[in-house]
Design an enzyme around this catalytic site. Structure first.
Site, short mmCIF file in Angstrom:
data_model
loop_
_atom_site.label_atom_id
_atom_site.label_comp_id
_atom_site.label_asym_id
_atom_site.label_seq_id
_atom_site.Cartn_x
_atom_site.Cartn_y
_atom_site.Cartn_z
N GLY A 118 0.84 -1.21 0.00
CA GLY A 118 0.00 0.00 0.00
C GLY A 118 0.87 1.25 0.00
O GLY A 118 1.88 1.29 0.68
N ARG A 171 1.18 -5.09 -5.74
CA ARG A 171 1.41 -6.32 -4.99
C ARG A 171 1.80 -7.37 -6.03
O ARG A 171 1.27 -7.38 -7.14
CB ARG A 171 0.16 -6.70 -4.20
N ASP A 188 5.69 -5.01 6.04
CA ASP A 188 6.41 -6.25 6.41
C ASP A 188 6.39 -7.31 5.31
O ASP A 188 7.34 -8.07 5.17
CB ASP A 188 5.94 -6.79 7.76
N THR A 205 4.20 2.72 5.52
CA THR A 205 2.79 2.31 5.61
C THR A 205 2.09 3.22 6.61
O THR A 205 2.67 3.55 7.65
CB THR A 205 2.62 0.83 6.04
N ILE A 206 0.85 3.57 6.30
CA ILE A 206 0.13 4.45 7.23
C ILE A 206 -0.23 3.72 8.52
O ILE A 206 -0.55 4.35 9.52
CB ILE A 206 -1.17 5.01 6.59
N ASP A 207 -0.17 2.39 8.52
CA ASP A 207 -0.70 1.61 9.65
C ASP A 207 0.18 1.64 10.92
O ASP A 207 -0.28 1.30 11.99
CB ASP A 207 -0.89 0.15 9.25
N ASP A 219 2.28 -0.52 11.69
CA ASP A 219 2.14 -1.88 12.25
C ASP A 219 3.39 -2.73 12.04
O ASP A 219 3.31 -3.95 12.01
CB ASP A 219 0.92 -2.58 11.63
N GLY A 278 -5.92 0.83 9.09
CA GLY A 278 -4.90 0.29 9.98
C GLY A 278 -4.73 -1.22 9.82
O GLY A 278 -4.02 -1.85 10.58
N ARG A 279 -5.44 -1.78 8.85
CA ARG A 279 -5.45 -3.23 8.64
C ARG A 279 -5.84 -3.92 9.94
O ARG A 279 -6.89 -3.63 10.48
CB ARG A 279 -4.07 -3.71 8.14
N GLU A 306 -10.23 -0.46 11.55
CA GLU A 306 -10.61 -1.27 10.38
C GLU A 306 -10.65 -2.78 10.68
O GLU A 306 -11.53 -3.49 10.21
CB GLU A 306 -9.58 -0.99 9.28
P1 ADP Z 1 3.16 -4.65 2.70
O1 ADP Z 1 4.57 -4.65 2.21
O2 ADP Z 1 2.56 -3.28 2.78
O3 ADP Z 1 2.99 -5.47 3.96
P2 ADP Z 1 2.03 -6.84 1.17
O4 ADP Z 1 1.90 -7.75 2.34
O5 ADP Z 1 0.92 -6.77 0.18
O6 ADP Z 1 2.25 -5.32 1.59
O7 ADP Z 1 3.38 -7.23 0.42
C1 ADP Z 1 3.83 -6.52 -0.71
C2 ADP Z 1 4.56 -7.45 -1.63
O8 ADP Z 1 5.70 -8.02 -0.93
C3 ADP Z 1 3.77 -8.68 -2.05
O9 ADP Z 1 2.92 -8.40 -3.14
C4 ADP Z 1 4.87 -9.63 -2.45
O10 ADP Z 1 5.42 -9.28 -3.71
C5 ADP Z 1 5.92 -9.34 -1.39
N1 ADP Z 1 5.75 -10.30 -0.29
C6 ADP Z 1 4.78 -10.34 0.61
N2 ADP Z 1 4.91 -11.38 1.45
C7 ADP Z 1 6.00 -12.04 1.04
C8 ADP Z 1 6.68 -13.22 1.48
N3 ADP Z 1 6.23 -13.91 2.52
N4 ADP Z 1 7.79 -13.59 0.81
C9 ADP Z 1 8.24 -12.88 -0.23
N5 ADP Z 1 7.65 -11.77 -0.69
C10 ADP Z 1 6.54 -11.34 -0.08
O1 F6P Z 2 -1.58 -0.97 4.67
C1 F6P Z 2 -2.23 0.22 4.31
C2 F6P Z 2 -3.70 -0.05 4.09
O2 F6P Z 2 -4.32 1.17 3.69
C3 F6P Z 2 -4.44 -0.65 5.28
O3 F6P Z 2 -4.77 0.31 6.25
C4 F6P Z 2 -5.63 -1.26 4.60
O4 F6P Z 2 -6.11 -2.37 5.33
C5 F6P Z 2 -5.08 -1.72 3.27
O5 F6P Z 2 -3.89 -0.99 3.05
C6 F6P Z 2 -6.01 -1.50 2.12
O6 F6P Z 2 -5.43 -2.06 1.00
P1 F6P Z 2 -5.97 -1.83 -0.49
O7 F6P Z 2 -5.34 -0.56 -1.00
O8 F6P Z 2 -5.49 -3.02 -1.23
O9 F6P Z 2 -7.46 -1.69 -0.42
#
Ligand code: ADP
Ligand code: F6P
Length: 321
Positions: free
Chosen positions: A11, A72, A103, A125-127, A129, A170-171, A224
């Site tokens: 995000g 993603r 993460d 990330t805005i969360d 977290d 905030g997920r 959320e």
């Molecule tokens: P954020 O980084 O905000 O937590 P996501 O969980 O959607 O957002 O992860 C973003 C991208 O990071 C995913 O689309 C994927 O490409 C990569 N990713 C997520 N989880 C994993 C993982 N367990 N191992 C490797 N890459 C990952």
């Molecule tokens: O991680 C940032 C965030 O805005 C969360 O607060 C929310 O749960 C999620 O992303 C929403 O994701 P999407 O943009 O895929 O709807």
């Protein structure tokens, strides 16, 4: 290192542009070539590159969103995808990579580091977290946006003697919810981290409305992760007789110009990331600890447990109504 890359993933968050700018400018000042990778890991695998120079990153520090775009990338969750990413880095001579995201993005950065491409994660990330850091880029801006909107909502809530149940992002985490609830003077924050009882909240509302000089309008902030704000509003109305409305603030919280705090943190983190890569160090997450920028091993950082805002939550409960 002579050539590094930077991408934004997951995000978006206000301040990501400021972090990209800092990475680019720090790299350039150290004589590196800096490549922007569009759409996160998707763009790495699809070879969507833009050369970053002092001019291409000028005029972006104040802009929300991410000019590198974000995405993603399910393919990168799989080791075959990560191997493909490593091959692309080698093909274009990328010796290190800065990953700005959450993460999930850091897990990908850890995997790529373990295959020999040093990666540094910057929390965006805005969360707020992410376990190993007190602060993530975008959090302050998002909270300010939510507070601005709830202040407006209060005007109409007050005019109608209503209760507004406001859902913030905030997920699964309730950091935005608790801070925003405190900052708008809400009656309650409902989060996953603390147990809540709608009967108790309703009883307190009824008590104050029945008192002379009591309160007749209310703001309840819902995280959320709890969700169901419509049902919560209906239940509150049923229990109190006070007309209630649910408002979901949604993605507007992810937009807008980053605050001073987000710009500065993003700049400091971006600079530190490049300093690490310059020394050939990878597999680190940049974070804030005791108010200072620091870095930690990716796997160690992801395994940490984050403290909740318990003290602030208790203050909210004691100062509401
Ligand atoms: P954020 O980084 O905000 O937590 P996501 O969980 O959607 O957002 O992860 C973003 C991208 O990071 C995913 O689309 C994927 O490409 C990569 N990713 C997520 N989880 C994993 C993982 N367990 N191992 C490797 N890459 C990952
Ligand atoms: O991680 C940032 C965030 O805005 C969360 O607060 C929310 O749960 C999620 O992303 C929403 O994701 P999407 O943009 O895929 O709807």
């Amino acid at each position: 290192m002579k050539k590094i890359g930077v991408l934004t993933s997951g995000g978006d968050a206000p301040g990501m542009n400021a972090a990209v700018r800092a990475v680019a400018r720090a790299g350039l000042s150290k004589g590196m070539e800096v490549i922007g990778i569009e759409r996160g890991y998707v763009g790495l695998l699809d070879r969507e590159f833009v050369e970053l120079n002092a001019r291409t990153v000028s005029g972006i520090i104040q802009r929300g969103g991410t000019f590198l775009y974000t995405a993603r990338c399910p393919e990168f969750r799989d080791i075959e995808g990560v191997k493909k990413g490593k091959a692309v880095c080698e093909e274009i001579g990328l010796e290190g990579l800065v990953v700005i995201g959450g993460d999930g993005s850091f897990r990908g950065a850890g995997d790529l580091s373990s295959l020999g491409i040093p990666c540094i994660g910057i929390p965006g990330t805005i969360d707020n977290d992410i376990q190993c850091t007190e602060y993530t880029i975008g959090y302050d801006t998002a909270m300010n946006t939510a507070v601005d909107m709830i202040d407006k909502l209060r005007d109409t809530t007050q005019s109608h003697d209503r209760c507004s149940v406001v859902e913030v992002m905030g997920r699964r985490a309730g950091y935005i919810a608790v801070n925003v609830a405190l900052a708008v003077g809400a009656e309650a924050a409902i989060t996953l981290e603390r147990p809540y009882d709608l009967n108790e909240i309703a009883a307190r509302m009824k008590k104050t409305t029945s008192e002379k000089n009591g309160k007749h309008h209310f703001i309840i902030v819902v995280a959320e992760g709890v969700g169901h704000s419509d049902e919560i509003a209906k239940k509150i109305e049923e229990l109190t007789g006070i007309e209630s409305r649910a408002t979901v603030l949604g993605h507007v919280q992810r937009g807008g110009a980053p605050t001073v705090h987000d710009r500065i943190v993003a700049t400091e983190m971006g600079y530190r990331a490049v300093e690490l890569l310059e020394q050939g160090i990878g597999n680190r997450i940049i974070g804030i600890k005791d108010g200072q920028v620091y870095d930690i091993d990716i796997q160690e950082g992801l395994a940490m447990k984050k403290k909740f805002l318990d003290r602030r939550y208790d203050i909210l409960v004691d100062t509401a109504y």
